[in-house]
Scaffold this active site. Structure first.
Site, short mmCIF file in Angstrom:
data_model
loop_
_atom_site.label_atom_id
_atom_site.label_comp_id
_atom_site.label_asym_id
_atom_site.label_seq_id
_atom_site.Cartn_x
_atom_site.Cartn_y
_atom_site.Cartn_z
N LYS A 22 -3.77 -11.81 -22.23
CA LYS A 22 -2.45 -12.35 -22.60
C LYS A 22 -1.44 -11.21 -22.77
CE LYS A 22 -1.40 -13.42 -27.03
NZ LYS A 22 -0.13 -12.84 -27.49
N ASN A 23 -1.82 -10.19 -23.53
CA ASN A 23 -0.85 -9.15 -23.86
C ASN A 23 -0.58 -8.18 -22.71
OD1 ASN A 23 -0.65 -10.40 -26.28
ND2 ASN A 23 -1.79 -8.87 -27.44
N ARG A 92 6.91 -14.45 -29.10
CA ARG A 92 7.48 -13.12 -29.30
C ARG A 92 7.90 -12.51 -27.95
NH1 ARG A 92 9.49 -9.42 -33.08
NH2 ARG A 92 9.16 -7.33 -32.30
N CYS A 116 3.91 -15.65 -33.68
CA CYS A 116 3.05 -15.82 -34.85
C CYS A 116 3.73 -15.29 -36.11
CB CYS A 116 1.73 -15.10 -34.64
SG CYS A 116 0.66 -15.96 -33.51
N ARG A 121 8.61 -8.81 -38.20
CA ARG A 121 8.71 -8.59 -36.74
C ARG A 121 10.15 -8.46 -36.26
NH1 ARG A 121 4.29 -12.09 -33.57
NH2 ARG A 121 4.16 -10.16 -32.36
N PRO A 122 10.90 -7.51 -36.80
CA PRO A 122 12.28 -7.29 -36.30
C PRO A 122 12.28 -6.76 -34.87
CG PRO A 122 11.61 -5.51 -37.76
CD PRO A 122 10.51 -6.54 -37.81
N ILE A 123 13.46 -6.66 -34.25
CA ILE A 123 13.55 -6.09 -32.89
C ILE A 123 14.53 -4.92 -32.85
CG2 ILE A 123 12.86 -8.23 -31.73
CD1 ILE A 123 15.83 -8.72 -31.07
N ASP A 124 14.72 -4.30 -34.01
CA ASP A 124 15.68 -3.17 -34.10
C ASP A 124 15.33 -2.04 -33.16
OD1 ASP A 124 13.43 -3.06 -35.91
OD2 ASP A 124 14.26 -1.17 -36.61
N LEU A 125 14.05 -1.74 -32.97
CA LEU A 125 13.66 -0.63 -32.08
C LEU A 125 14.01 -0.95 -30.62
CD1 LEU A 125 10.18 0.29 -33.64
CD2 LEU A 125 12.39 1.39 -34.05
N ASP A 304 -5.05 -7.07 -34.02
CA ASP A 304 -5.31 -8.42 -33.48
C ASP A 304 -6.73 -8.88 -33.73
OD1 ASP A 304 -3.18 -7.93 -30.56
OD2 ASP A 304 -2.74 -8.47 -32.63
N ARG A 396 -2.46 -20.72 -27.61
CA ARG A 396 -1.44 -19.78 -27.11
C ARG A 396 -2.11 -18.58 -26.44
NH1 ARG A 396 2.41 -17.59 -31.25
NH2 ARG A 396 2.92 -16.47 -29.35
C1 EPZ Z 1 2.34 -6.75 -29.47
O1 EPZ Z 1 3.29 -7.33 -30.35
C2 EPZ Z 1 1.29 -7.83 -29.24
N1 EPZ Z 1 1.91 -8.99 -28.60
C3 EPZ Z 1 0.67 -8.25 -30.57
O2 EPZ Z 1 -0.35 -9.20 -30.30
C4 EPZ Z 1 0.03 -7.01 -31.20
O3 EPZ Z 1 -0.49 -7.37 -32.48
C5 EPZ Z 1 1.09 -5.91 -31.37
O4 EPZ Z 1 1.69 -5.62 -30.08
C6 EPZ Z 1 0.49 -4.63 -31.92
O5 EPZ Z 1 -0.56 -4.19 -31.10
C7 EPZ Z 1 2.12 -8.96 -27.25
O6 EPZ Z 1 1.82 -7.99 -26.59
C8 EPZ Z 1 2.69 -10.19 -26.66
P1 EPZ Z 1 4.91 -4.13 -32.11
P2 EPZ Z 1 4.69 -6.56 -30.65
O7 EPZ Z 1 6.30 -4.11 -31.62
O8 EPZ Z 1 5.16 -5.88 -29.44
C9 EPZ Z 1 7.28 -3.39 -36.13
C10 EPZ Z 1 -1.46 -11.26 -30.52
O9 EPZ Z 1 -2.08 -11.80 -31.46
N2 EPZ Z 1 8.49 -3.41 -35.28
O10 EPZ Z 1 3.98 -3.03 -31.74
O11 EPZ Z 1 5.58 -7.53 -31.33
C11 EPZ Z 1 6.69 -4.79 -36.27
O12 EPZ Z 1 7.33 -5.51 -37.31
C12 EPZ Z 1 -0.15 -10.55 -30.78
O13 EPZ Z 1 -1.86 -11.24 -29.35
C13 EPZ Z 1 9.73 -3.08 -35.85
O14 EPZ Z 1 9.82 -2.78 -37.04
O15 EPZ Z 1 4.19 -5.49 -31.73
C14 EPZ Z 1 5.25 -4.50 -36.59
O16 EPZ Z 1 5.12 -4.23 -37.98
C15 EPZ Z 1 0.24 -10.59 -32.26
N3 EPZ Z 1 10.84 -3.09 -35.07
C16 EPZ Z 1 4.96 -3.21 -35.81
O17 EPZ Z 1 6.24 -2.65 -35.49
C17 EPZ Z 1 10.78 -3.42 -33.74
O18 EPZ Z 1 11.85 -3.40 -33.06
C18 EPZ Z 1 4.20 -3.45 -34.53
O19 EPZ Z 1 4.97 -4.26 -33.71
C19 EPZ Z 1 9.53 -3.76 -33.18
C20 EPZ Z 1 8.39 -3.74 -33.97
#
Ligand code: EPZ
Length: 417
Positions: A22-23, A92, A116, A121-125, A304, A396
């Site tokens: 999926k990811n 997401r 989920c 889960r912000p998107i600031d980055l 995960d 999902r």
């Molecule tokens: C991906 O989510 C995966 N989803 C997640 O899998 C996985 O848990 C995660 O990476 C970590 O490995 C998909 O690939 C579709 P992140 P993503 O951005 O990209 C913070 C599953 O169960 N953050 O690495 O959303 C965030 O809040 C799902 O298959 C910011 O602060 O993960 C978190 O604490 C769940 N600002 C941390 O970073 C941002 O702009 C990791 O998030 C982005 C993220």
């Protein structure tokens, strides 16, 4: 609403193939938009998040054919840059369309993504990186609009190795003018898969697999066919299942090289492993030994699989400890596991688990994708019948968790509530 019914305490035997990841596939589907032509993806899992992403691609003007795990995406008529709120909120991964749509159409309208409820889960980055590359971004409430005359390369330092942000920057950088350097990039295997896919399309990327990536922009892209790797989290889930209830199983089509942390943890918990090219043979002859787990960005232990291993710890021979460092909301599953007879106490981001066997069958509710899978694993190790509500979360990411576990000898069924 569908409910999973489980008759517990049946050990697992036999072998199954593992679905596509999926990811890995979701960013590949988004990256397909970078090229005006035809992209073919093979070994695509039939899961709700793929169908949701397909719905979005079609709404943008793409023509898609999804049959027997092969997905053909024709993006030549892509002419819409607006993702409707309802679709964007479903998962997401809708956020991953920002980079490709800015690169291809120079604009995108979407909303803050759903997905989920495992943390803020912000998107600031994502947004700050795209602004550095020349995008003008407006946020009004939940609505996000971004424009770019032409994206340009930039040096981007990620404060956290965000998987999604790394993927968005990579996709935006492929068509941007000049060179983009990403410092502190995520190193999850799905990033490597995206880099391989973009390179196969014609992009030039250096540093694949490392936390420092360099992308040379304005690539001319071409029609590409690509095979999606097996899902390391689904494989880890079924490994957790045999660790919890015992047995001897074989998982094929598995990216063994991407599972080091999981396999190491399984060995420490007493699971006998025999590894071959893309195959795991796992034998569990006694209850798991207690273990200590700390989740973190790859190559640390995957967040995960934290919930699944919480279920495994619930039947271990002693006290286990699991620390969650990525998603602050993941431990919501603990209260449901306790309804199944687990003894889990959460203290400041750490779960303290006193193992006991067997658990006791009960009715519980899944609140997120991986938490739902963990409840199924716990139900396999519970005496009597368990009912797991919230199958819509599980579907999902799992093509058919009942089919897979039944093929390994478990007694479970999916019934309408
Ligand atoms: C991906 O989510 C995966 N989803 C997640 O899998 C996985 O848990 C995660 O990476 C970590 O490995 C998909 O690939 C579709 P992140 P993503 O951005 O990209 C913070 C599953 O169960 N953050 O690495 O959303 C965030 O809040 C799902 O298959 C910011 O602060 O993960 C978190 O604490 C769940 N600002 C941390 O970073 C941002 O702009 C990791 O998030 C982005 C993220």
């Amino acid at each position: 609403m569908s409910v999973i019914h489980i008759q517990g305490l049946k050990s697992l035997h036999g072998g199954i193939p593992i679905q596509g990841s999926k990811n890995a596939v979701l960013p590949l589907m988004a990256a397909a938009l970078l090229h005006s032509g035809t992209i073919v993806l093979r070994n695509v899992p039939e899961i709700q998040d793929v169908f949701c992403m397909l719905g979005i691609l079609k709404s943008l003007g793409c023509h898609c054919i999804f049959k027997e795990h092969d997905l053909i995406i024709d993006t030549r008529n892509l002419d819409q840059a607006s993702i409707c709120h309802e679709q964007g909120k479903k998962m997401r991964s809708s956020v991953m369309l920002l980079g490709p749509l800015l690169g291809r159409l120079h604009k995108v309208e979407t909303c803050f993504p759903g997905g989920c409820s495992i943390g803020k889960r912000p998107i600031d980055l994502h947004l700050s990186a795209l602004e550095k590359m020349g995008a003008r971004i407006e946020v009004k409430g939940e609505h996000v609009t971004a424009y770019s005359h032409k994206l340009h390369g930039a040096d981007i330092r990620l404060a956290f190795p965000s998987v999604g942000a790394t993927e968005n920057i990579l996709m935006a950088a492929v068509t941007a003018e000049g060179v983009t350097r990403i410092y502190g990039a995520a190193r999850e295997p799905e990033i490597g898969t995206l880099c391989q896919f973009l390179s196969a399309m014609g992009a030039r990327i250096e540093g694949t697999g490392s936390s420092f990536l360099t992308v040379y922009g304005e690539a001319s892209l071409k029609d590409t066919t690509f095979v999606v790797p097996g899902d390391r989290i689904v494989a880890g889930t079924y490994l957790g299942a045999v660790m919890a209830v015992g047995g001897d199983i074989c998982l094929s089509g598995v990216p063994v090289d991407h599972m080091e942390g999981t396999l190491q943890m399984a060995r420490e918990a007493g699971c006998e492993l025999c590894l071959k090219q893309n195959q795991i043979q796992a034998r569990m002859k006694q209850r798991p030994l207690p273990f200590k787990l700390i989740t973190g960005p790859y190559p640390e232990f995957s967040t995960d699989l934290q919930s699944v291993m919480l279920a495994v710890a619930s039947v271990a021979q002693g006290e286990s400890c699991i620390q969650e460092n990525v998603f602050e909301g993941r431990f919501a599953t603990a209260q449901e596991l306790n309804k199944l007879g687990a003894h889990i106490i959460i203290e400041e981001g750490t779960a303290l688990v006193t193992g006991g066997f067997p658990l006791r069958g009960s009715t519980v509710q899944a609140w997120d994708l991986r938490g739902g899978a963990a409840l199924v694993v716990a139900g396999l190790a519970a005496d009597g019948e368990s009912r797991i509500h919230g199958y819509s979360y599980i579907s999902r990411g799992y093509e058919d968790i009942c089919r897979d576990l039944k093929a390994l000898g478990a007694s479970l069924s999916l019934e309408e509530d």
